[in-house]
Design a protein around this motif. Structure first.
Motif, short mmCIF file in Angstrom:
data_model
loop_
_atom_site.label_atom_id
_atom_site.label_comp_id
_atom_site.label_asym_id
_atom_site.label_seq_id
_atom_site.Cartn_x
_atom_site.Cartn_y
_atom_site.Cartn_z
N ALA A 554 -0.23 -4.64 -3.72
CA ALA A 554 -0.43 -5.79 -3.24
C ALA A 554 0.34 -7.06 -3.20
O ALA A 554 0.35 -7.76 -2.13
CB ALA A 554 -1.72 -6.15 -4.22
N ALA A 555 1.21 -7.27 -4.47
CA ALA A 555 2.26 -8.05 -4.20
C ALA A 555 3.13 -8.24 -3.14
O ALA A 555 3.50 -8.93 -2.84
CB ALA A 555 3.03 -8.16 -5.47
N ARG A 558 1.21 -9.37 -0.07
CA ARG A 558 0.49 -10.68 -0.14
C ARG A 558 1.05 -11.66 0.66
O ARG A 558 0.30 -12.64 1.43
CB ARG A 558 0.74 -11.38 -1.64
CG ARG A 558 0.09 -12.49 -1.90
CD ARG A 558 -0.14 -12.87 -3.32
NE ARG A 558 1.41 -12.73 -3.75
CZ ARG A 558 1.61 -12.80 -5.40
NH1 ARG A 558 0.61 -12.63 -6.00
NH2 ARG A 558 2.95 -12.54 -5.74
N ASP A 559 2.48 -12.15 0.99
CA ASP A 559 2.92 -12.94 1.80
C ASP A 559 2.83 -12.86 3.42
O ASP A 559 3.07 -13.73 4.26
CB ASP A 559 4.31 -13.45 1.32
CG ASP A 559 4.56 -13.85 0.07
OD1 ASP A 559 3.55 -14.37 -0.62
OD2 ASP A 559 5.71 -13.72 -0.45
N GLY A 562 -1.90 -10.58 3.32
CA GLY A 562 -3.01 -10.05 2.40
C GLY A 562 -3.44 -8.69 2.73
O GLY A 562 -2.64 -8.01 3.45
N LEU A 587 -3.57 -11.68 -5.62
CA LEU A 587 -2.71 -10.74 -5.05
C LEU A 587 -2.90 -10.35 -3.76
O LEU A 587 -2.19 -9.77 -3.18
CB LEU A 587 -3.08 -9.38 -5.75
CG LEU A 587 -2.32 -9.25 -7.36
CD1 LEU A 587 -2.92 -7.98 -8.02
CD2 LEU A 587 -1.12 -9.21 -7.39
N GLY A 588 -3.90 -11.43 -2.91
CA GLY A 588 -3.86 -11.20 -1.51
C GLY A 588 -5.09 -10.61 -0.69
O GLY A 588 -5.13 -10.21 0.34
#
Length: 689
Positions: A554-555, A558-559, A562, A587-588
């Motif tokens: 997820a991390a 995320r940017d 998501g 975490l998105g």
């Protein structure tokens, strides 16, 4: 506030700042001739909407309850909302979850909570004072009032004739700020009780029977209202046991009438003047009807790993037991502990069995000590712990992997105990004590027949003087305004939540099955709970019981916009913890598509700007795989107040589409578009300025 330090009694009937009083009984009730207890309570507090099942209503909130596992977020949310002092009759902050202090983090949270309570005009219950629900019932419960709590078992207060709803922390924060509590108007399910409980069968078996019949989804968007001649044999604390575990059925709340049993309970707590009789009208009509003949019940037990997996105790008798625990909000009365003590007197637990006793409150522990019950339990090998939630929330008392642990708790979701491969069973105090003394699962009727013990006559009311020394009353406004918040280094700021884009293309980062609980989304337990006030750190535990690699994946994305999660039936059942919505959002996670949702978690997702969608055709769930890409277009128009709640989800990996829909009312649509309730409220206030 009384000079004696006794908790201030709520005084209803007058308008309070920021409240809109309802127009009149006919407008409020909708079906004035059908006065169930629940309908009367709703009608008396209705400030928005009409009492039509399935529509959204807004209720005036008299009291709120927060506990330390959820309260830190609530206090941070109140700070973000700019509240100077609560607008309720009574608000209480309890410390009962994070009371094992292996380092500085829990102590820092408690200092922050106490400073926030002092600043905002909130009662503060110190660590060790007891579990929030029975303590609130003892000192603050008032028939006829509403209670909103950031704990799913807030519904236990329905035992006193209150309309008590467990909900997400943001909903409670808004109620503390004087805004109405918005819920879906539930159907009222009348459960008529007849007969009387046989010996060695108790209140826990009543609610386990409801779970045996209907499972963990059986009462979603329903209020369970208990009535009938069988009530005469149930004390107020017996009713607490039943009302508490209405949460396990998915109920909005559970309600009992306020009758002589309630008066007796309040009298024993020195609060008889708080009693108001509240009964269903003679011509009351329920939306659904059920009957339980108490005389026909027998000892029941929920097998691992669901409260709905209920069987008779005799059908599993002989299974080895390594641990038995008595206590929790689901069996908190002095009667429950006294019964175990009577059974244990002069006996000893076998080698290899840990018999744990968690007093529900400090005052109940005083009663048990004075009566000699504590001596009998200790002599029998029991381990007496401090008053609090403890093993119920996975804070200590973790069982050995694969070894059977019998508990008088409300939940046995996988891993909730703190042990990944646990085997937790839910039962009555009688069954837990009999099994602790034999080392195998034992029906207490068979144990009594073998030992020759006559059924003990134990009282249900406390006998020791009321002791409020560990309840710190609110400060006067002028003094409260000078209090500085004590924010330790582990208390992070709320994350900034961005608005929802009109078009999203998201990978399905995780696909989960039916009945995934909030314990599996954001785990409790001694490892994770100390980070409740630190969202970036807590996010590292998200979904790790289901997929240990989820936080890292997820991390990574995320940017890039998501991700999306796909769920089965009853997604997000269990605890009200809003961390289970906030940490994946951090975490998105922007969208969840599921077959259906548990009530509180569905609200929490919208509160933090996550779009909760449902498959029109549940069979489409099987056509989506983890790793697929999903595109959703026209979200802004689909979330306008009057738009049809229907969208097409395009699976770009498989080149196919699924019809999906949402159930969001207008104010939740605005919240999702804005990125969450707090950004939406900020935009609303800015528009007024």
């Amino acid at each position: 506030m009384e000079a004696s330090g006794q908790p201030e009694r709520a005084t209803g009937g007058t308008a309070r700042p920021g409240r809109t009083e309802p127009a009149g009984p006919a407008d409020r009730r909708g079906r004035a001739a059908h006065g169930t207890v629940a309908q009367q309570l709703i009608a008396d507090h209705l400030v928005e909407g009409r009492m039509e099942p399935g529509s959204e209503i807004g209720l005036r909130v008299d009291q709120t309850l927060t506990q330390d596992a959820t309260g830190t977020l609530v206090m941070q949310e109140l700070e973000a909302l700019g509240l100077d002092r609560v607008r309720t009759d009574v608000s209480v902050q309890y410390v009962d979850h994070n009371i094992i202090q292996t380092d500085e983090r829990n102590a820092e949270d408690h200092a922050f909570l106490r400073s926030a309570a002092r600043r905002l005009g909130v009662w503060y219950s110190k660590p060790g004072n007891g579990v929030s629900h029975p303590v609130h019932m003892q000192h603050f419960g008032v028939p006829g009032r509403t209670l909103a709590g950031s704990d799913s078992h807030t519904c236990a207060a329905g035992a006193l004739g209150m309309f008590a709803v467990g909900t997400g922390g943001l909903e409670v924060a808004l109620a503390m700020a004087g805004r109405p509590l918005r819920i879906t108007m539930p159907h009222i399910w009348g459960v008529r009780l007849s007969g009387a409980l046989p010996e060695w069968v108790s209140a826990k078996d009543v609610v386990l029977e409801m779970l045996r019949r209907h499972g963990v989804k059986g009462a979603v968007n329903r209020v369970l209202e208990y009535h009938g001649p069988g009530l005469a044999s149930l004390s107020a604390m017996d009713r607490h046991v039943i009302a508490n575990m209405g949460a396990e059925l998915g109920a909005t709340t559970s309600v009992f009438p306020a009758d002589e049993a309630v008066r007796d309970f309040l009298r024993s707590e020195g609060r008889e003047d708080a009693f108001t009789a509240l009964q269903a009208e003679d011509d009351a009509v329920y939306d659904l009807d059920e009957e339980i003949d108490l005389a026909r019940l027998e000892p029941l037990i929920a097998r691992p790993t669901s409260p709905g997996n209920v069987v008779t105790v005799r059908s599993v008798a002989g299974e080895p037991v390594s641990q038995a625990v008595i206590g929790s909000s689901a069996n908190p009365g002095v009667r429950d502990f006294a019964m175990a003590a009577e059974m244990a007197r002069g006996r000893q637990t076998p080698p290899g069995v840990s018999f744990d006793v968690n007093p529900a409150s400090r005052e109940i522990l005083q009663d048990l000590t004075r009566s000699g019950a504590v001596f009998d339990l200790i002599a029998a090998g029991a381990r007496i712990h401090q008053a609090g939630c403890l093993g119920c929330i996975g804070m200590g008392q973790a069982p050995a992997a694969g070894r059977n642990s019998l508990r008088t708790f409300p939940r046995n979701f996988p891993g909730r105990s703190g042990t990944q491969d646990d085997a937790v069973w839910l039962c009555s105090p009688e069954t837990a004590a009999a099994s602790a003394l034999t080392g195998v699962i034992t029906d207490p009727r068979d144990w009594a027949a073998e030992t020759g013990l006559a059924y003990p006559a134990v009282g249900s009311l406390r006998t020791e003087p009321v002791n409020t020394a560990m309840l710190e009353p609110p400060l006067p406004p002028e003094e409260a305004s000078r209090v500085e918040l004590e924010r330790g280094p582990g208390v992070s700021a709320l994350p900034r939540l961005d608005p929802l884009e009109d078009t999203v293309c998201l990978p399905v980062l995780l696909k989960v099955g039916d009945d995934v609980s909030t314990d599996e989304i954001s785990p409790a337990g001694a490892r994770a709970l100390p980070y409740r006030s630190n969202i970036p750190r807590l996010a590292e535990f998200t979904f790790t019981r289901v997929d240990p690699g989820y936080p890292a994946r997820a991390a990574e994305c995320r940017d890039a916009g998501g991700h999306l999660v796909v769920g089965g039936e009853n997604y997000g059942q269990g605890s009200s913890r809003e961390h289970a919505a906030l940490t994946p959002r951090y975490l998105g996670m922007r969208v969840v598509i599921a077959k259906s949702y548990a009530r509180i978690h569905w609200q929490n997702l919208a509160n933090f700007g996550v779009l909760a969608l449902e498959f029109d055709d549940p069979a489409d769930y099987d056509r989506v795989a983890q790793g697929d890409g999903i595109r959703l277009e026209g979200l802004h128009s689909a979330l306008t107040p009057d738009a049809e709640p229907v969208l097409m989800a395009v699976n770009t990996t498989r080149d196919e589409s699924y019809r999906v829909h949402h159930r969001l009312p207008a104010h939740r649509r605005r919240a999702v578009l804005a990125g969450g309730i707090i950004p939406a409220v900020a935009a609303e206030e800015a528009g007024r300025g």
